[in-house]
Structure formats: C-alpha cells, structure tokens
Design an enzyme around this catalytic site. Structure first.
Site, PDB file in Angstrom:
ATOM      1  N   ASN A   1      74.670  -1.109 -36.798  1.00  6.27           N
ATOM      2  CA  ASN A   1      73.865  -1.711 -35.898  1.00  6.27           C
ATOM      3  C   ASN A   1      73.884  -3.225 -36.078  1.00  6.27           C
ATOM      4  O   ASN A   1      73.381  -3.779 -37.157  1.00  6.27           O
ATOM      5  CB  ASN A   1      72.214  -0.988 -36.358  1.00  6.27           C
TER       6      ASN A   1
ATOM      7  N   LYS B   1      71.772  -5.057 -34.419  1.00  4.27           N
ATOM      8  CA  LYS B   1      70.667  -5.842 -34.116  1.00  4.27           C
ATOM      9  C   LYS B   1      70.704  -6.770 -33.223  1.00  4.27           C
ATOM     10  O   LYS B   1      71.616  -6.709 -32.171  1.00  4.27           O
ATOM     11  CB  LYS B   1      70.264  -6.075 -35.441  1.00  4.27           C
TER      12      LYS B   1
ATOM     13  N   HIS C   1      63.929   3.245 -35.082  1.00  3.89           N
ATOM     14  CA  HIS C   1      64.307   2.451 -36.127  1.00  3.89           C
ATOM     15  C   HIS C   1      63.178   1.748 -36.555  1.00  3.89           C
ATOM     16  O   HIS C   1      62.325   1.518 -35.892  1.00  3.89           O
ATOM     17  CB  HIS C   1      65.383   1.148 -35.456  1.00  3.89           C
TER      18      HIS C   1
ATOM     19  N   GLU D   1      66.378   5.708 -43.702  1.00 11.68           N
ATOM     20  CA  GLU D   1      66.434   4.502 -43.971  1.00 11.68           C
ATOM     21  C   GLU D   1      65.066   4.186 -44.738  1.00 11.68           C
ATOM     22  O   GLU D   1      64.037   3.776 -44.066  1.00 11.68           O
ATOM     23  CB  GLU D   1      66.579   3.658 -42.831  1.00 11.68           C
TER      24      GLU D   1
ATOM     25  N   GLU E   1      62.330  -1.145 -37.387  1.00 11.14           N
ATOM     26  CA  GLU E   1      61.914  -2.372 -36.826  1.00 11.14           C
ATOM     27  C   GLU E   1      61.326  -2.141 -35.632  1.00 11.14           C
ATOM     28  O   GLU E   1      60.299  -2.957 -35.315  1.00 11.14           O
ATOM     29  CB  GLU E   1      63.277  -3.346 -36.712  1.00 11.14           C
TER      30      GLU E   1
ATOM     31  N   SER F   1      70.701  -1.685 -46.780  1.00 11.07           N
ATOM     32  CA  SER F   1      71.638  -2.266 -47.478  1.00 11.07           C
ATOM     33  C   SER F   1      72.934  -1.771 -48.181  1.00 11.07           C
ATOM     34  O   SER F   1      73.484  -1.889 -49.273  1.00 11.07           O
ATOM     35  CB  SER F   1      70.824  -2.902 -48.736  1.00 11.07           C
TER      36      SER F   1
ATOM     37  N   GLY G   1      67.951  -4.538 -45.215  1.00  8.08           N
ATOM     38  CA  GLY G   1      68.097  -5.951 -44.952  1.00  8.08           C
ATOM     39  C   GLY G   1      67.444  -6.608 -46.362  1.00  8.08           C
ATOM     40  O   GLY G   1      67.489  -8.023 -46.350  1.00  8.08           O
TER      41      GLY G   1
HETATM   42  C1  PEP Z   1      69.484  -1.264 -40.530  1.00  2.39           C
HETATM   43  O1  PEP Z   1      69.583  -2.164 -39.666  1.00  2.39           O
HETATM   44  O2  PEP Z   1      69.540   0.042 -40.130  1.00  2.39           O
HETATM   45  C2  PEP Z   1      70.086  -1.421 -41.745  1.00  2.39           C
HETATM   46  C3  PEP Z   1      70.254  -0.497 -42.571  1.00  2.39           C
HETATM   47  O3  PEP Z   1      70.413  -2.767 -42.171  1.00  2.39           O
HETATM   48  P1  PEP Z   1      71.122  -3.161 -43.522  1.00  2.39           P
HETATM   49  O4  PEP Z   1      72.477  -2.473 -43.788  1.00  2.39           O
HETATM   50  O5  PEP Z   1      71.326  -4.652 -43.230  1.00  2.39           O
HETATM   51  O6  PEP Z   1      70.069  -2.973 -44.648  1.00  2.39           O
END
Ligand code: PEP
Length: 256
Positions: A18, A20, A102, A176, A104, A218, A182
């Site tokens: 992703n 983003k 997601h 997640e 976000e 992460s 992040g």
């Molecule tokens: C994500 O954007 O879904 C995500 C898991 O980001 P990161 O790997 O940076 O934590």
C-alpha cells in the site's frame, strides 16, 4: 470446526504493498525498476499505488505476474459523486484487487462498517477482490476489545455477502491493529496469531475457509518471517516497507 482444525483448506499467500499517498512518476519508475529485477518468491504480489498512477503501474507490471490493486473504491457505481472512483473503473484500468476499509479511511473519512461492506460488494460486482481491512484502535486495544471490534467489522462484510458465496470466497482479509500501522510497533507474532485465529474461526463458520488473512502493521524484512510462520497468517499488507524495493522483495520472499 476450529481455526486449528487439521483438515486445512490450502490458502493463497499474498503480499500487498500500500503506497498510500506517496510517490511521483519518477519515484515510482525507480521503485518498479528496482523491484522488478528482484527475486520476490512465489506469493501473489499486489501493488496498490495512488489512483493517479494506476495506469502507469499497470503498464510497468504488464506480463510480470504482479497484480494491481487500488487503495479504495466508491460505494457507488456511477453518477454525480465528484472525486470518487467506481470499482468498475478500477477494473477497467487493470486492477484485480482493491483495499476497502483501511483504518486511515475509517478514521479520517468517517467510513463505518456498513459503507465498507457496500464497497466490498461493489468491488466484487466489478470483478475485483476486496482486501477488507479490520483492526482495533489503540484505545480499543487497551480496553481489551480487539476480538469484538474485528469480529464486528468482518461480520458486516460477511453479512453483506451472505447471498453471494462465490463472491465471498474472493475476499482477502487484512488484520491491521491500528496501533501498529506506521508506528514501528509491530504486534508480536503470537499477538497477531491470536487475532488471526479468531478471524479464521469466523471465516470457517461462514464456510470461507480458503480466504487468506494478511497481517498489516509495521511489517519489515526483519519481522516478516516470524509473522508469516504463524499458522493463520497468510501474508502481509505492507505500507512503509513497500516503498523500498529491496525491503518489499524480502517481505514477499518471506511469504512464500
Ligand atoms: C498499511 O498502510 O496498511 C500499513 C500496514 O502500513 P505500515 O506497514 O507502514 O505500518
């Protein structure tokens, strides 16, 4: 039947990157040129660039076996929805997957379970496989509500797909935990597995034992193998590390 039932249905291993709202035409070309030449193992690899770059990325990965995904889709099919992009438009430019729900978008755009479920239905109707994100916030985590939140979020999508068994079998679930996205704070493999086992049980109860469940939050080259070695973790949804060709390739290799 439980998640640890020995009669296991084989499940696809998937790693989705992703990107983003990061990148540019030149940065993307550099990333793709680097990643394209690397050993990425045998898992299904999906790249989810910003919508403006879907066409560029589609052309760059044509014939490579890498799949294209979007980061979101509209809950509507067509019409006066300024700024929205329909799932069928994403399919039209080469997407095979789209992320929905997601964290976000849930947090910053007020997307609730019903809207996410509608997006998943739209995606499937357009021939896309929705990557349905579920996960608890830090507050919900601290209050011990992770299982309940994840179960509720997934149930909304499964209920919306109750009349479409074939469509439901195409979904991918991504767990997640929001506190791990992040932040550099990864759930330990055991913590992640505990939630994945609950998700697996929910899927098995819905006769969706073959649906892959990815972990996101992460994921890095140094923790990917331990996470993906867990019995109910079938790959990853990767943010930050998907923007580094060597890191993303290493994570893909760790998945299969
Ligand atoms: C994500 O954007 O879904 C995500 C898991 O980001 P990161 O790997 O940076 O934590």
């Amino acid at each position: 039947m439980t998640a640890s039932d020995p009669v296991q249905v084989p499940r696809e291993h998937i790693v989705a990157g992703n990107w983003k709202m990061v990148g540019s035409r030149s940065a993307n070309a550099t990333l793709l040129a680097g990643f394209g030449g690397m050993d990425r193992g045998s898992a299904t690899v999906v790249l989810c660039p910003p919508a403006t770059y879907l066409g560029d990325v589609a052309r760059a990965i044509d014939g490579s076996g890498i799949a294209l995904g979007a980061q979101d889709c509209s809950a509507h099919d067509s019409g006066a929805y300024t700024g929205e992009i329909a799932a069928r438009m994403l399919a039209d430019v080469g997407c095979a997957f789209t992320i929905v729900g997601h964290s976000e978008r849930r947090a910053m755009h007020g997307e609730g379970d019903a809207l996410v479920a509608t997006k998943a239905v739209r995606a499937i109707a357009a021939g896309l496989r929705p990557i349905v994100c579920v996960g608890e916030t830090p507050e919900e985590h601290d209050a011990g509500q992770a299982f309940d939140v994840v179960e509720r979020q997934l149930a909304a999508v499964l209920d919306a797909l109750a009349g479409d068994a074939a469509g439901a079998r195409t979904i991918v679930v991504a767990y997640e935990p929001v506190w791990a996205i992040g932040t550099g704070k990864t759930a330990t493999p055991e913590q992640a597995q505990e939630v994945h086992a609950r998700i697996r049980a929910q899927l098995v109860a819905a006769e969706l034992a073959s649906v892959p469940v990815l972990y996101g939050g992460s994921v890095k080259p140094d923790n990917a193998s331990a996470l993906f070695a867990q019995p109910d973790i079938d790959g990853g949804l990767v943010g930050g590390a998907s923007l580094k060709a060597a890191d993303f390739a290493a994570i893909c290799r760790a998945a299969g």
